[in-house]
Design an enzyme around this catalytic site. Structure first.
Site, mmCIF file in Angstrom:
data_model
loop_
_atom_site.group_PDB
_atom_site.id
_atom_site.type_symbol
_atom_site.label_atom_id
_atom_site.label_comp_id
_atom_site.label_asym_id
_atom_site.label_seq_id
_atom_site.Cartn_x
_atom_site.Cartn_y
_atom_site.Cartn_z
ATOM 1 N N HIS A 125 -4.930 5.028 1.741
ATOM 2 C CA HIS A 125 -6.030 5.003 2.703
ATOM 3 C C HIS A 125 -6.067 6.382 3.384
ATOM 4 O O HIS A 125 -5.033 7.032 3.540
ATOM 5 C CB HIS A 125 -5.705 3.901 3.713
ATOM 6 C CG HIS A 125 -6.805 3.552 4.657
ATOM 7 N ND1 HIS A 125 -7.110 4.335 5.738
ATOM 8 C CD2 HIS A 125 -7.641 2.485 4.714
ATOM 9 C CE1 HIS A 125 -8.110 3.758 6.411
ATOM 10 N NE2 HIS A 125 -8.450 2.644 5.798
ATOM 11 N N ASP A 202 3.117 2.463 5.028
ATOM 12 C CA ASP A 202 1.850 1.988 5.577
ATOM 13 C C ASP A 202 1.742 0.512 5.191
ATOM 14 O O ASP A 202 1.474 0.178 4.044
ATOM 15 C CB ASP A 202 0.695 2.811 4.987
ATOM 16 C CG ASP A 202 -0.686 2.213 5.322
ATOM 17 O OD1 ASP A 202 -0.743 1.134 5.964
ATOM 18 O OD2 ASP A 202 -1.688 2.825 4.930
ATOM 19 N N GLN A 205 -1.829 -3.616 4.792
ATOM 20 C CA GLN A 205 -2.075 -4.784 3.938
ATOM 21 C C GLN A 205 -0.774 -5.539 3.678
ATOM 22 O O GLN A 205 -0.770 -6.760 3.535
ATOM 23 C CB GLN A 205 -2.703 -4.364 2.595
ATOM 24 C CG GLN A 205 -3.951 -3.507 2.698
ATOM 25 C CD GLN A 205 -5.122 -4.230 3.351
ATOM 26 O OE1 GLN A 205 -5.204 -5.458 3.351
ATOM 27 N NE2 GLN A 205 -6.040 -3.462 3.933
ATOM 28 N N LYS A 228 -5.666 -7.221 11.191
ATOM 29 C CA LYS A 228 -5.719 -7.708 9.810
ATOM 30 C C LYS A 228 -4.814 -8.925 9.629
ATOM 31 O O LYS A 228 -4.886 -9.605 8.614
ATOM 32 C CB LYS A 228 -5.291 -6.605 8.845
ATOM 33 C CG LYS A 228 -6.264 -5.428 8.782
ATOM 34 C CD LYS A 228 -5.896 -4.502 7.635
ATOM 35 C CE LYS A 228 -6.327 -3.082 7.830
ATOM 36 N NZ LYS A 228 -7.763 -2.846 7.676
ATOM 37 N N CYS A 366 -12.649 3.952 2.713
ATOM 38 C CA CYS A 366 -11.771 4.933 3.373
ATOM 39 C C CYS A 366 -10.740 5.487 2.403
ATOM 40 O O CYS A 366 -9.612 5.786 2.783
ATOM 41 C CB CYS A 366 -11.062 4.342 4.583
ATOM 42 S SG CYS A 366 -12.171 3.760 5.860
#
Lengths: 408, 140
Positions: A125, A202, A205, A228, A366
């Protein structure tokens, strides 16, 4: 407590799912962008704004004491949720992007110099690219990239040789927001540690679709967003190993991050407060605590069964649609599907599907470099969450087919 | 026909559609039937980049009037473009500056001009107005 396995019991907790969009029952499939919120999260946010509102850590009055307990209580919940060693390893931020910016700014001051490198993957991302580019620019370092193969999988055979090119920091996605592949982060962490590099994950998700255990992963940092994972917007977490958090200089200055202040010299608070300058989003943090409780209340065996069923159905239906290309193919994939259909623009598909009540994402998500890797301008993405059903998957396929036939 | 009259004509054309599907099918048809711009004019200098879709806008000024050609890689966007071209192309800069885009509201397509759509249409209208500003000052 018995865990919830029935999907309609899960859905009943989400008021947003029970609405009509463009005259059709909403089928929400943009969960990788943001998830809907359960009633418990909404109620906690209401309670914080209606009654339990006092600035944390600052006053002796009852309201301040209550909010402080909820804020620090949420920190404990997150600590347990990701199995951090200490509660002080959990830093509240405003989201994954803020977490990565914090760590990129702060870590690079201590650990990045001229001629060094930072390593990311080709399927990141923008939020896990740009902060590192900015850090590299500041310190004369180079940004390097692990390439991905045609299925979207990291080319692990290239890892060691890239790590040897002066890589001091590795920052990679646990799960790609475009390809949905669960990446071999543990292997990367091990390989990077062998060469003395620090690893940032990261987890925007990853936190939603896998059981994250930061001690087992042995990552140095793990960042994620609240919104999220069924929590409120504007909340996020940076997990960091305590020793590194201690070594890192602060990012922002101001209230709550100091020990003593004088015009001659200021000393800083210990982590995590060192990184929480200003009034934090305590209402959000408390509501994020409620989101953790919600996730903990679910029976993930049945969630995974449903996900596998939806995935099997969708992949089978994709096969039958001429010109459809799926990006991100792996045995370890979450129910997230980015596709293109020959001769049809993804935005046109998303617009028509929206008219049929189906919320999908279209565009570059993104992630321009991922688009470039696969030589497309944009994709259509459907991403599923714990409240989605096989019915949703069927409506998705039906609406996709109808949109394609209108456009071709 | 003035800008207002053209807009009114489009509003009337759209008034026959009772459901979204007919309306979008018409837009798709418009988008498909109008080969608006040559590839040679699809230069980066004419490109208006949106996150969702790309729009190219090419302008030409002759005999006191501005002529526009535009294109998009997304067909529905292209359909809406064809409407905008019908309204704005071949007008004097002053007429363009006086016009609003309320006809888009009237035909129920306002959501497509929302900044959240990031499809380049809003930027295209801004760019059309910017051309008009430039040439309006030349006319004086």
């Amino acid at each position: 407590m018995k865990k919830i396995s029935n999907v309609s019991q899960i859905r009943d907790q989400f008021p947003a799912l029970n609405q009509f969009v463009n005259g059709k029952p909403l089928v929400y499939l943009d969960n990788a962008a943001t998830s809907q919120k359960p009633q418990s999260v909404i109620e906690m946010a209401n309670q914080m704004n209606s009654f339990t509102n006092g600035n944390i850590h600052r006053a002796v009055h009852e309201l301040s004491a209550k909010t402080t307990v909820l804020y620090e209580g949420a920190r404990d919940k997150i600590k347990g949720f990701i199995n951090a060693k200490r509660r002080e390893e959990v830093v509240f931020t405003s989201g994954t992007t803020a977490s990565i910016n914090l760590v990129a700014f702060s870590l690079s001051q201590r650990f990045l110099g001229k001629g060094d490198s930072v390593l990311v993957s080709a399927a990141e991302h923008h939020s896990n690219i740009v902060p590192w580019q900015m850090a590299c620019d500041r310190f004369g370092a180079t940004l390097r990239v692990i390439p991905v193969d045609q299925n979207g999988r990291w080319q692990m055979d290239k890892l060691d040789s890239i790590l040897d090119q002066g890589v001091k920091i590795v920052s990679v996605a646990h799960i790609s927001n475009v390809l949905g592949i669960i990446n071999p982060v543990k292997e990367v962490i091990e390989a990077a540690h062998k060469k003395g590099a620090i690893v940032v994950v990261d987890g925007a998700q990853g936190i939603v679709h896998s059981k994250v255990d930061v001690q087992e992963l042995d990552c140095d940092f793990y960042s994620f967003s609240g919104h999220k994972m069924y929590g409120p917007t504007g909340t996020g977490i940076l997990y960091g190993k305590y020793g590194l958090l201690e070594e890192m200089p602060p990012w922002m200055g101001g209230g709550d991050m100091v020990a003593t202040v004088s015009f001659a010299h200021t000393t800083y608070a210990e982590p995590p407060l060192k990184f929480e300058a200003g009034t934090p989003n305590f209402a959000g943090a408390a509501s994020l605590g409620a989101a953790v409780d919600f996730i903990d209340s679910l029976d993930f065996v049945s969630v995974n069964e449903r996900e596998n069923e939806m995935t099997a159905f969708i992949l089978e239906e994709f096969e039958k649609i001429p010109g459809l290309v799926l990006y991100g193919k792996s045995e370890t994939k979450i129910p997230l599907f980015s596709i293109t259909v020959n001769g049809v623009h993804p935005t046109d598909l998303a617009m028509l599907m929206d008219k049929m009540g189906v919320a999908c994402r279209s565009g570059q998500m993104c992630s321009e470099p991922v688009m470039e890797r696969f030589s497309v301008e944009s994709m259509l993405r459907a991403s599923f969450a714990v409240y989605n059903t096989l019915d949703d998957a069927e409506v998705f396929i039906k609406s996709l087919r109808r949109a394609i036939s209108m456009l071709s | 026909m003035s800008i207002k009259e053209t807009e009114q004509q489009i509003v009337e054309e759209f008034s026959i559609f009772t459901d979204w599907m007919d309306k979008y099918e018409y837009l798709i048809e418009l988008g498909r039937s109008v080969p608006i711009i040559a590839d040679s004019a699809k230069q980066d200098s004419n490109l208006i980049k949106g996150c969702q879709s790309r729009v190219w806008l090419d302008a030409e000024y002759s005999s006191g009037k501005l002529f526009f050609r535009a294109d998009s890689d997304a067909i529905i966007t292209k359909g809406i473009i064809s409407l905008l071209i019908r309204v704005y192309s071949g007008r004097s800069p002053e007429e363009i500056l006086d016009a609003d885009i309320s006809f888009i509201d009237k035909i129920g397509l306002q959501e497509n001009l929302s900044p959240t759509r990031a499809n380049g249409l809003l930027s295209m209208i801004k760019q059309i107005k910017a051309y008009a500003v430039v040439y309006a000052s030349k006319n004086v």
